[in-house]
Design a protein around this motif. Structure first.
Motif: not given
Length: 231
Positions: A197-205
């Motif tokens: 879920q935190i990853a989904k907030t990122a500009d890049r994963i």
């Protein structure tokens, strides 16, 4: 986008085990990049190499046009004091200092710092400045640690599992505040986590497995921190 940090075929060995296996990547200015992976995937080791806390066994890390891996320990320490901030899961606050004193430790003597008053307002800790760490909640401790790392005005902010000890509400608040700091001050944020879920907030994963980046995705439609769903 302009690259601020570059890794060139870096590896890292601990005793006889290779935990980072030839990673090359660019980190760009004013982006929120998540390094995603389970425990043991190598994400914290990669972050520690990029932040200068440990040196790679092979390969190079470049900051702009400079080769960080060839810097002396003194040059590297100067860079950490002025250009980079680190935040950890354990907070690492000094128990005998107040919140205000803990934050002001992060001020760099070699460059202008951010406005203390503005920073503590953004992080919502302006009402606890006279308290000591033992009097704080986990979320307040983490926001104090963020303020200490950011007050120097770093170009890069390295965050290692910084929500790992927080509950859902405080995790969302911390992630949202880090995004606000990125947008407000133009900081490149690198954030390790195992939380999808935190990853989904990122500009890049950047997704890691067995010491390698096996997926590198730019997120065209990130969610907000408030929209994260804890399962």
């Amino acid at each position: 986008m302009k690259a601020i940090l570059k890794a060139e075929n870096i590896t890292k060995d601990f005793e006889k085990e290779r935990v980072i296996k030839g990673i090359s990547l660019d980190i760009y200015e004013n982006t929120f990049t998540v390094i995603l992976g389970p425990s043991g995937s190598g994400k914290s080791t990669l972050l520690n190499i990029l932040s200068g806390l440990i040196r790679p066994t092979e390969g190079n890390v470049k900051y702009g046009d400079e080769m960080m891996t060839s810097w002396s320990e003194r040059r590297l320490a100067d860079w950490k004091r002025t250009e980079a901030g680190n935040i950890f899961q354990e907070y690492l606050l000094l128990e005998n200092l107040t919140v205000e004193e803990n934050i002001k430790i992060g001020i760099s003597p070699k460059k202008g710092s951010l406005s203390f008053e503005r920073l503590v307002r953004i992080l919502e800790i302006d009402d606890i400045l006279c308290k000591f760490p033992a009097q704080l909640s986990g979320g307040q401790k983490q926001r104090t640690a963020i303020a200490r790392a950011v007050i120097k005005g770093p170009r890069l902010l390295f965050c290692d599992e910084v929500t790992g000890a927080l509950d859902e509400e405080n995790s969302k608040k911390v992630v949202g505040l880090l995004h606000d700091l990125k947008s407000t001050f133009g900081i490149a944020v690198l954030f390790t986590t195992h939380n999808q879920q935190i990853a989904k907030t990122a500009d890049r994963i950047l997704t890691m497995k067995n010491g390698m980046v096996y997926q590198d995705v730019f997120n065209d439609d990130p969610i907000t921190a408030d929209a994260m769903i804890w399962g």
